[in-house]
Design a protein around this motif. Sequence first.
Motif, short mmCIF file in Angstrom:
data_model
loop_
_atom_site.label_atom_id
_atom_site.label_comp_id
_atom_site.label_asym_id
_atom_site.label_seq_id
_atom_site.Cartn_x
_atom_site.Cartn_y
_atom_site.Cartn_z
N ALA A 10 0.84 -1.21 0.00
CA ALA A 10 0.00 0.00 0.00
C ALA A 10 0.87 1.25 0.00
CB ALA A 10 -0.94 0.00 1.20
N ILE A 11 1.92 1.26 0.81
CA ILE A 11 2.84 2.40 0.86
C ILE A 11 3.57 2.55 -0.47
CG2 ILE A 11 4.94 3.28 1.96
CD1 ILE A 11 3.89 1.89 4.56
N LEU A 12 3.98 1.44 -1.05
CA LEU A 12 4.67 1.47 -2.34
C LEU A 12 3.76 2.02 -3.44
CD1 LEU A 12 7.07 0.74 -4.18
CD2 LEU A 12 6.07 -1.55 -4.39
N VAL A 13 2.52 1.56 -3.49
CA VAL A 13 1.58 2.05 -4.51
C VAL A 13 1.34 3.55 -4.35
CG1 VAL A 13 -0.83 1.94 -5.27
CG2 VAL A 13 0.47 -0.16 -4.96
N ALA A 14 1.13 4.00 -3.12
CA ALA A 14 0.91 5.43 -2.89
C ALA A 14 2.12 6.24 -3.34
CB ALA A 14 0.61 5.68 -1.41
N THR A 45 4.87 9.88 -7.15
CA THR A 45 6.10 10.10 -7.91
C THR A 45 5.83 10.29 -9.40
OG1 THR A 45 7.38 8.79 -6.34
CG2 THR A 45 8.35 9.09 -8.51
N HIS A 46 4.92 9.49 -9.93
CA HIS A 46 4.66 9.52 -11.38
C HIS A 46 3.41 10.31 -11.76
CE1 HIS A 46 7.96 6.80 -12.16
NE2 HIS A 46 7.54 6.06 -11.15
N GLY A 47 2.72 10.88 -10.78
CA GLY A 47 1.54 11.69 -11.06
C GLY A 47 0.40 10.90 -11.69
N LEU A 48 0.24 9.65 -11.28
CA LEU A 48 -0.82 8.81 -11.86
C LEU A 48 -2.18 9.32 -11.43
CD1 LEU A 48 0.80 5.33 -11.22
CD2 LEU A 48 0.90 6.71 -13.29
N THR A 49 -3.17 9.18 -12.31
CA THR A 49 -4.51 9.67 -12.00
C THR A 49 -5.57 8.58 -12.06
OG1 THR A 49 -4.85 10.32 -14.30
CG2 THR A 49 -4.00 12.01 -12.80
N SER A 50 -5.18 7.35 -12.32
CA SER A 50 -6.15 6.25 -12.29
C SER A 50 -5.44 4.94 -12.00
CB SER A 50 -6.92 6.14 -13.60
OG SER A 50 -6.06 5.76 -14.65
N THR A 51 -6.15 4.05 -11.29
CA THR A 51 -5.63 2.72 -11.02
C THR A 51 -6.75 1.70 -11.23
OG1 THR A 51 -6.21 2.74 -8.66
CG2 THR A 51 -4.02 3.54 -9.24
N GLY A 104 -8.77 -4.09 0.94
CA GLY A 104 -8.91 -2.74 0.42
C GLY A 104 -7.87 -1.74 0.85
N LEU A 105 -6.83 -2.17 1.55
CA LEU A 105 -5.82 -1.23 2.04
C LEU A 105 -5.10 -0.53 0.89
CD1 LEU A 105 -4.35 0.06 4.38
CD2 LEU A 105 -2.76 -1.86 4.36
N VAL A 106 -4.73 -1.25 -0.15
CA VAL A 106 -4.04 -0.63 -1.28
C VAL A 106 -4.97 0.38 -1.96
CG1 VAL A 106 -2.99 -1.06 -3.54
CG2 VAL A 106 -2.47 -2.57 -1.63
N SER A 107 -6.24 0.03 -2.10
CA SER A 107 -7.20 0.96 -2.71
C SER A 107 -7.33 2.25 -1.90
CB SER A 107 -8.58 0.31 -2.83
OG SER A 107 -8.54 -0.76 -3.71
N VAL A 108 -7.38 2.12 -0.60
CA VAL A 108 -7.50 3.30 0.28
C VAL A 108 -6.27 4.19 0.15
CG1 VAL A 108 -7.58 4.05 2.69
CG2 VAL A 108 -9.08 2.23 1.90
N CYS A 109 -5.08 3.58 0.17
CA CYS A 109 -3.85 4.36 0.05
C CYS A 109 -3.72 5.00 -1.33
CB CYS A 109 -2.63 3.49 0.36
SG CYS A 109 -2.52 3.08 2.11
N ALA A 110 -4.14 4.29 -2.36
CA ALA A 110 -4.12 4.85 -3.72
C ALA A 110 -5.07 6.04 -3.80
CB ALA A 110 -4.51 3.79 -4.74
N GLY A 159 -5.15 16.05 -5.97
CA GLY A 159 -6.29 16.83 -6.41
C GLY A 159 -7.14 16.18 -7.49
N LYS A 160 -6.76 14.98 -7.93
CA LYS A 160 -7.57 14.28 -8.93
C LYS A 160 -7.18 12.80 -8.96
CE LYS A 160 -4.37 15.54 -12.59
NZ LYS A 160 -4.20 16.16 -13.89
N GLY A 161 -8.12 12.00 -9.48
CA GLY A 161 -7.81 10.59 -9.65
C GLY A 161 -9.02 9.70 -9.48
N THR A 162 -8.88 8.47 -9.99
CA THR A 162 -9.94 7.47 -9.92
C THR A 162 -9.34 6.12 -9.56
OG1 THR A 162 -11.15 8.61 -11.67
CG2 THR A 162 -11.78 6.34 -11.23
N VAL A 163 -9.95 5.45 -8.60
CA VAL A 163 -9.55 4.10 -8.23
C VAL A 163 -10.69 3.16 -8.62
CG1 VAL A 163 -8.96 2.53 -6.35
CG2 VAL A 163 -8.14 4.89 -6.30
N THR A 164 -10.38 2.16 -9.41
CA THR A 164 -11.36 1.14 -9.78
C THR A 164 -10.86 -0.18 -9.23
OG1 THR A 164 -11.88 2.33 -11.82
CG2 THR A 164 -12.56 0.02 -11.69
N SER A 165 -11.69 -0.83 -8.42
CA SER A 165 -11.33 -2.12 -7.84
C SER A 165 -12.37 -3.15 -8.23
CB SER A 165 -11.27 -2.04 -6.31
OG SER A 165 -10.25 -1.19 -5.90
N ILE A 166 -11.89 -4.30 -8.65
CA ILE A 166 -12.81 -5.40 -8.97
C ILE A 166 -12.33 -6.65 -8.27
CG2 ILE A 166 -13.53 -4.45 -11.19
CD1 ILE A 166 -11.61 -6.40 -12.54
#
Length: 76
Positions: free
Chosen positions: A10-14, A19-25, A33-39, A47-54
């Motif tokens: 989770a810390i690595l993903v965040a 670092t790379h300014g990603l806006t969607s995962t 869900g810990l990785v999703s929460v950190c993302a 200030g922007k972004g979308t997390v999609t989890s399936i």
Amino acid sequence: CFFRPNYERAILVASLIKTHGLTSTLEVGFGRGLVSVCAAKAMEEQGKGTVTSIDIQFDEQHFLFSYRGGWMSGRT
């Protein structure tokens, strides 16, 4: 095989998101869900972004067991 415990992943993903300014995962198999929460938190800080989890088979009973009396019981 590269493996890290959930909290380290989770810390690595965040960190990668920031670092790379990603806006969607897209997370396949969200577990607890810990990785999703950190993302989501990392994207919120940008200030922007979308997390999609399936998850192929979400089992509500397993989820409730994990947090209410299963492996997490007795932890604070």
